[in-house]
Design a protein around this motif. Structure first.
Motif, mmCIF file in Angstrom:
data_model
loop_
_atom_site.group_PDB
_atom_site.id
_atom_site.type_symbol
_atom_site.label_atom_id
_atom_site.label_comp_id
_atom_site.label_asym_id
_atom_site.label_seq_id
_atom_site.Cartn_x
_atom_site.Cartn_y
_atom_site.Cartn_z
ATOM 1 N N PRO A 56 -3.116 5.163 10.659
ATOM 2 C CA PRO A 56 -2.424 5.190 9.366
ATOM 3 C C PRO A 56 -2.720 3.936 8.553
ATOM 4 C CG PRO A 56 -0.882 4.838 11.170
ATOM 5 C CD PRO A 56 -2.238 4.978 11.773
ATOM 6 N N PRO A 57 -2.376 3.840 7.328
ATOM 7 C CA PRO A 57 -1.480 4.709 6.569
ATOM 8 C C PRO A 57 -2.242 5.862 5.915
ATOM 9 C CG PRO A 57 -2.013 2.825 5.237
ATOM 10 C CD PRO A 57 -2.706 2.631 6.575
ATOM 11 N N TYR A 58 -1.524 6.928 5.713
ATOM 12 C CA TYR A 58 -2.053 8.112 5.055
ATOM 13 C C TYR A 58 -1.217 8.405 3.820
ATOM 14 C CZ TYR A 58 -4.129 8.730 9.667
ATOM 15 O OH TYR A 58 -4.807 8.549 10.829
ATOM 16 N N ASN A 59 -1.624 9.412 3.086
ATOM 17 C CA ASN A 59 -0.908 9.886 1.896
ATOM 18 C C ASN A 59 -0.780 8.805 0.827
ATOM 19 O OD1 ASN A 59 0.309 12.150 0.631
ATOM 20 N ND2 ASN A 59 2.323 11.282 0.984
ATOM 21 N N LEU A 60 -1.848 8.045 0.668
ATOM 22 C CA LEU A 60 -1.845 6.993 -0.347
ATOM 23 C C LEU A 60 -2.619 7.375 -1.598
ATOM 24 C CD1 LEU A 60 -2.420 3.860 1.928
ATOM 25 C CD2 LEU A 60 -0.267 4.709 0.991
ATOM 26 N N GLY A 61 -3.208 8.580 -1.601
ATOM 27 C CA GLY A 61 -3.986 9.014 -2.755
ATOM 28 C C GLY A 61 -5.402 8.478 -2.761
ATOM 29 N N LYS A 62 -5.961 8.243 -1.556
ATOM 30 C CA LYS A 62 -7.351 7.793 -1.471
ATOM 31 C C LYS A 62 -8.262 8.879 -2.027
ATOM 32 C CE LYS A 62 -6.365 4.951 2.519
ATOM 33 N NZ LYS A 62 -6.545 4.771 3.938
ATOM 34 N N GLU A 63 -9.485 8.519 -2.368
ATOM 35 C CA GLU A 63 -10.385 9.459 -3.027
ATOM 36 C C GLU A 63 -10.669 10.708 -2.201
ATOM 37 O OE1 GLU A 63 -14.863 8.065 -2.339
ATOM 38 O OE2 GLU A 63 -13.648 6.536 -3.336
ATOM 39 N N TYR A 64 -10.491 10.662 -0.882
ATOM 40 C CA TYR A 64 -10.771 11.809 -0.027
ATOM 41 C C TYR A 64 -9.506 12.593 0.362
ATOM 42 C CZ TYR A 64 -9.507 8.310 3.459
ATOM 43 O OH TYR A 64 -8.877 7.331 4.166
ATOM 44 N N GLU A 65 -8.366 12.271 -0.229
ATOM 45 C CA GLU A 65 -7.138 12.995 0.094
ATOM 46 C C GLU A 65 -6.356 13.306 -1.170
ATOM 47 O OE1 GLU A 65 -4.576 10.535 2.548
ATOM 48 O OE2 GLU A 65 -4.394 9.041 1.000
ATOM 49 N N THR A 66 -5.512 14.298 -1.069
ATOM 50 C CA THR A 66 -4.611 14.645 -2.160
ATOM 51 C C THR A 66 -3.226 14.156 -1.778
ATOM 52 O OG1 THR A 66 -5.904 16.614 -2.648
ATOM 53 C CG2 THR A 66 -3.672 16.533 -3.523
ATOM 54 N N ARG A 67 -2.661 13.308 -2.597
ATOM 55 C CA ARG A 67 -1.335 12.764 -2.303
ATOM 56 C C ARG A 67 -0.284 13.862 -2.440
ATOM 57 N NH1 ARG A 67 1.209 7.069 -4.342
ATOM 58 N NH2 ARG A 67 2.823 7.068 -2.771
ATOM 59 N N LYS A 68 0.648 13.883 -1.486
ATOM 60 C CA LYS A 68 1.705 14.898 -1.457
ATOM 61 C C LYS A 68 3.053 14.241 -1.698
ATOM 62 C CE LYS A 68 -0.747 17.622 1.932
ATOM 63 N NZ LYS A 68 -0.710 18.251 3.240
ATOM 64 N N ASP A 69 4.030 15.052 -2.052
ATOM 65 C CA ASP A 69 5.409 14.606 -2.129
ATOM 66 C C ASP A 69 5.787 14.031 -0.759
ATOM 67 O OD1 ASP A 69 8.298 14.754 -3.227
ATOM 68 O OD2 ASP A 69 8.378 15.916 -1.343
ATOM 69 N N VAL A 70 6.530 12.941 -0.735
ATOM 70 C CA VAL A 70 6.849 12.252 0.514
ATOM 71 C C VAL A 70 7.555 13.174 1.507
ATOM 72 C CG1 VAL A 70 8.189 10.375 1.541
ATOM 73 C CG2 VAL A 70 6.884 9.963 -0.526
ATOM 74 N N LEU A 71 8.535 13.949 1.050
ATOM 75 C CA LEU A 71 9.243 14.842 1.969
ATOM 76 C C LEU A 71 8.319 15.910 2.547
ATOM 77 C CD1 LEU A 71 12.733 15.233 0.256
ATOM 78 C CD2 LEU A 71 12.112 13.841 2.245
ATOM 79 N N ALA A 72 7.443 16.470 1.728
ATOM 80 C CA ALA A 72 6.482 17.466 2.202
ATOM 81 C C ALA A 72 5.530 16.835 3.213
ATOM 82 C CB ALA A 72 5.705 18.061 1.032
#
Length: 76
Positions: free
Chosen positions: A47-63
């Motif tokens: 980790p960390p994940y879900n930071l909106g890096k160029e290879y990921e789509t950031r999600k709502d924190v609860l989701a």
């Protein structure tokens, strides 16, 4: 001095390590569900994940947390 590892022990070590060398594209939870129960002794993540890096789509924190909970449950 340790004795040399025989072919059968080398083969067993390769079988245990195979998953670490495998590359799988797609959903982690779907992949985890294909593994035999109790076949993994150790999981390492980065980790960390879900930071909106160029290879990921950031999600709502609860989701995101619900998704991670499902993955952790499957790993356990």
């Amino acid at each position: 001095m340790q004795p040399a590892i025989g072919p059968s022990r080398n083969q067993a070590a390769r079988e245990r390590a195979r998953i670490s060398a495998r590359r799988s594209l797609g959903d982690a939870l779907d992949f985890l569900k294909t593994l035999p129960s109790e076949s993994i002794a150790l999981v390492i993540t980065s980790p960390p994940y879900n930071l909106g890096k160029e290879y990921e789509t950031r999600k709502d924190v609860l989701a995101y947390l619900q998704e991670q909970e499902a993955v952790i449950d499957e790993i356990v």
